[in-house]
Design a protein around this motif. Structure first.
Motif, mmCIF file in Angstrom:
data_model
loop_
_atom_site.group_PDB
_atom_site.id
_atom_site.type_symbol
_atom_site.label_atom_id
_atom_site.label_comp_id
_atom_site.label_asym_id
_atom_site.label_seq_id
_atom_site.Cartn_x
_atom_site.Cartn_y
_atom_site.Cartn_z
ATOM 1 N N ALA A 91 36.000 40.179 34.810
ATOM 2 C CA ALA A 91 35.018 39.229 35.331
ATOM 3 C C ALA A 91 33.571 39.591 35.043
ATOM 4 C CB ALA A 91 35.212 39.075 36.837
ATOM 5 N N PHE A 92 33.268 40.884 34.886
ATOM 6 C CA PHE A 92 31.862 41.287 34.848
ATOM 7 C C PHE A 92 31.471 42.063 33.599
ATOM 8 C CE2 PHE A 92 32.837 41.275 39.546
ATOM 9 C CZ PHE A 92 32.251 40.033 39.773
ATOM 10 N N ARG A 93 32.202 41.881 32.533
ATOM 11 C CA ARG A 93 31.823 42.569 31.290
ATOM 12 C C ARG A 93 30.476 42.058 30.783
ATOM 13 N NH1 ARG A 93 34.194 45.611 27.137
ATOM 14 N NH2 ARG A 93 36.091 45.727 28.368
ATOM 15 N N ASP A 94 30.251 40.765 30.911
ATOM 16 C CA ASP A 94 28.967 40.168 30.535
ATOM 17 C C ASP A 94 28.849 38.822 31.248
ATOM 18 O OD1 ASP A 94 30.551 38.327 29.016
ATOM 19 O OD2 ASP A 94 30.490 39.701 27.311
ATOM 20 N N ALA A 95 27.727 38.140 31.039
ATOM 21 C CA ALA A 95 27.484 36.880 31.738
ATOM 22 C C ALA A 95 28.526 35.827 31.380
ATOM 23 C CB ALA A 95 26.081 36.370 31.411
ATOM 24 N N ARG A 96 28.932 35.797 30.121
ATOM 25 C CA ARG A 96 29.924 34.795 29.701
ATOM 26 C C ARG A 96 31.262 35.024 30.383
ATOM 27 N NH1 ARG A 96 30.781 33.680 23.372
ATOM 28 N NH2 ARG A 96 28.645 32.934 23.715
ATOM 29 N N SER A 97 31.670 36.286 30.485
ATOM 30 C CA SER A 97 32.953 36.569 31.124
ATOM 31 C C SER A 97 32.913 36.220 32.607
ATOM 32 C CB SER A 97 33.342 38.044 30.929
ATOM 33 O OG SER A 97 32.449 38.902 31.616
ATOM 34 N N GLU A 98 31.761 36.429 33.251
ATOM 35 C CA GLU A 98 31.650 36.074 34.659
ATOM 36 C C GLU A 98 31.744 34.567 34.851
ATOM 37 O OE1 GLU A 98 28.635 36.562 38.496
ATOM 38 O OE2 GLU A 98 28.341 37.786 36.701
ATOM 39 N N GLN A 99 31.093 33.800 33.977
ATOM 40 C CA GLN A 99 31.167 32.349 34.074
ATOM 41 C C GLN A 99 32.591 31.865 33.867
ATOM 42 O OE1 GLN A 99 28.351 30.999 31.153
ATOM 43 N NE2 GLN A 99 26.567 31.591 32.367
ATOM 44 N N ALA A 100 33.291 32.450 32.888
ATOM 45 C CA ALA A 100 34.666 32.048 32.617
ATOM 46 C C ALA A 100 35.580 32.406 33.782
ATOM 47 C CB ALA A 100 35.161 32.710 31.327
ATOM 48 N N ALA A 101 35.401 33.603 34.340
ATOM 49 C CA ALA A 101 36.229 34.022 35.471
ATOM 50 C C ALA A 101 35.979 33.138 36.680
ATOM 51 C CB ALA A 101 35.950 35.484 35.808
ATOM 52 N N CYS A 102 34.727 32.800 36.913
ATOM 53 C CA CYS A 102 34.384 31.949 38.049
ATOM 54 C C CYS A 102 35.043 30.584 37.914
ATOM 55 C CB CYS A 102 32.871 31.817 38.142
ATOM 56 S SG CYS A 102 32.326 30.928 39.616
ATOM 57 N N ARG A 103 34.990 30.008 36.719
ATOM 58 C CA ARG A 103 35.630 28.709 36.503
ATOM 59 C C ARG A 103 37.136 28.792 36.685
ATOM 60 N NH1 ARG A 103 32.049 28.422 32.060
ATOM 61 N NH2 ARG A 103 33.757 29.047 30.676
ATOM 62 N N VAL A 109 39.870 31.551 44.814
ATOM 63 C CA VAL A 109 38.844 31.986 45.766
ATOM 64 C C VAL A 109 38.831 31.051 46.972
ATOM 65 C CG1 VAL A 109 36.351 32.201 46.114
ATOM 66 C CG2 VAL A 109 37.408 33.152 44.049
ATOM 67 N N LYS A 110 38.864 29.765 46.708
ATOM 68 C CA LYS A 110 38.855 28.777 47.791
ATOM 69 C C LYS A 110 40.143 28.847 48.592
ATOM 70 C CE LYS A 110 38.135 23.854 48.654
ATOM 71 N NZ LYS A 110 37.850 22.511 48.019
ATOM 72 N N ARG A 111 41.278 28.954 47.904
ATOM 73 C CA ARG A 111 42.582 28.987 48.579
ATOM 74 C C ARG A 111 42.686 30.149 49.559
ATOM 75 N NH1 ARG A 111 47.026 31.968 47.289
ATOM 76 N NH2 ARG A 111 46.130 32.543 45.253
ATOM 77 N N LEU A 112 42.116 31.279 49.205
ATOM 78 C CA LEU A 112 42.217 32.466 50.048
ATOM 79 C C LEU A 112 41.084 32.578 51.062
ATOM 80 C CD1 LEU A 112 43.385 35.006 47.323
ATOM 81 C CD2 LEU A 112 44.761 34.011 49.152
ATOM 82 N N GLY A 113 40.244 31.569 51.111
ATOM 83 C CA GLY A 113 39.186 31.564 52.116
ATOM 84 C C GLY A 113 38.036 32.497 51.829
ATOM 85 N N LEU A 114 37.856 32.867 50.571
ATOM 86 C CA LEU A 114 36.727 33.706 50.185
ATOM 87 C C LEU A 114 35.481 32.824 50.027
ATOM 88 C CD1 LEU A 114 38.673 35.897 47.627
ATOM 89 C CD2 LEU A 114 37.639 36.729 49.753
ATOM 90 N N PRO A 115 34.295 33.385 50.200
ATOM 91 C CA PRO A 115 33.074 32.564 50.180
ATOM 92 C C PRO A 115 32.776 31.992 48.801
ATOM 93 C CG PRO A 115 32.529 34.890 50.290
ATOM 94 C CD PRO A 115 34.008 34.794 50.502
ATOM 95 N N ALA A 116 32.003 30.913 48.788
ATOM 96 C CA ALA A 116 31.659 30.248 47.532
ATOM 97 C C ALA A 116 30.847 31.155 46.611
ATOM 98 C CB ALA A 116 30.905 28.953 47.821
ATOM 99 N N ASP A 117 30.079 32.069 47.186
ATOM 100 C CA ASP A 117 29.268 32.989 46.379
ATOM 101 C C ASP A 117 29.987 34.316 46.130
ATOM 102 O OD1 ASP A 117 29.196 33.932 48.967
ATOM 103 O OD2 ASP A 117 27.034 34.260 49.029
#
Length: 228
Positions: A91-103, A109-117
């Motif tokens: 997820a955090f190798r670079d900005a692109r990987s973080e964006q891809a992981a987030c998508r 994240v939502k299913r498990l009740g983790l925060p939006a941020d």
């Protein structure tokens, strides 16, 4: 130790985690290590892996290995520090990987009740670890270009970097559990990341080494399996 730890997109295996009396994310470290280092259980895992190999082209070649398992059949065998490291690399190798992981992982994240941020906060929590990871990788990658005394110095530096990395990884994992809830964060790791991991090794790991890696390496360790 020859160890392969890969993220696989799909593995055609039947999950065996349902056979556990506990959910994969709820086992203690000692329980994981006991299962991971039991030679009879390991050989049974190898036999099953060889059997599946004939019908699954995605599986790596398995020879006379001491252990072989994937996260769909045995997610409980991965230590939390292993899974956290794989997720951070993903997820955090670079900005692109973080964006891809987030998508890709926002539904989980939502299913498990983790925060939006969740991703932004986790990246900040992991800042020191990610810096140590980048530094360790740079030193390791330089070894092939060195020889003699410069290589020896680089190897000594790498050993120090690995200890720093081990310590900051344990601290980042502890802080993430505190921020998001221990059980909820571990459930995320094991349901979302561990199921896509695979390992093959030609000898069983030392229980003491596994405890050191999980606890943050209070002293230098001879190996750091997930540092590649």
């Amino acid at each position: 130790m020859r160890q392969l730890l890969l993220l696989l997109a799909l593995l055609d295996t039947v999950p065996a985690a349902a056979q556990l009396s506990k959910k994969p994310w709820m086992l203690t470290v000692d329980e994981r290590i006991a299962l991971r280092t039991d030679p009879e259980l390991a050989q049974e895992r190898v036999r099953r892996c060889v059997h599946r190999q004939t019908s699954n082209a995605a599986m790596p070649n398995v020879g006379p290995d001491a252990d072989a398992f994937d996260g769909k059949s045995h997610p409980e065998l991965f230590l939390p520090c292993d899974v956290f490291a794989q997720f951070a690399d993903f997820a955090f190798r670079d900005a692109r990987s973080e964006q891809a992981a987030c998508r890709a992982l926002s539904p989980d994240v939502k299913r498990l009740g983790l925060p939006a941020d969740f991703f932004g906060r986790l990246r900040l929590i992991s800042t020191v670890y990610l810096s140590d990871r980048s530094s360790e990788r740079q030193v390791r990658n330089s070894l092939s270009k060195l020889s003699g005394r410069p290589r020896q110095r680089a190897e000594e530096l790498l050993a120090l970097k690995r200890t720093d990395l081990c310590r900051s990884r344990a601290e980042a994992l502890a802080n993430a559990r505190s921020a998001f809830g221990h059980e909820r964060f571990d459930q995320f790791l094991y349901e979302v990341m561990a199921v896509n991991m695979f390992t093959v090794t030609d000898r069983l790991p030392d229980p003491g080494l596994l405890r050191q890696l999980e606890s943050g390496c209070s002293k230098p360790v001879p190996e750091f399996p997930d540092s590649r």
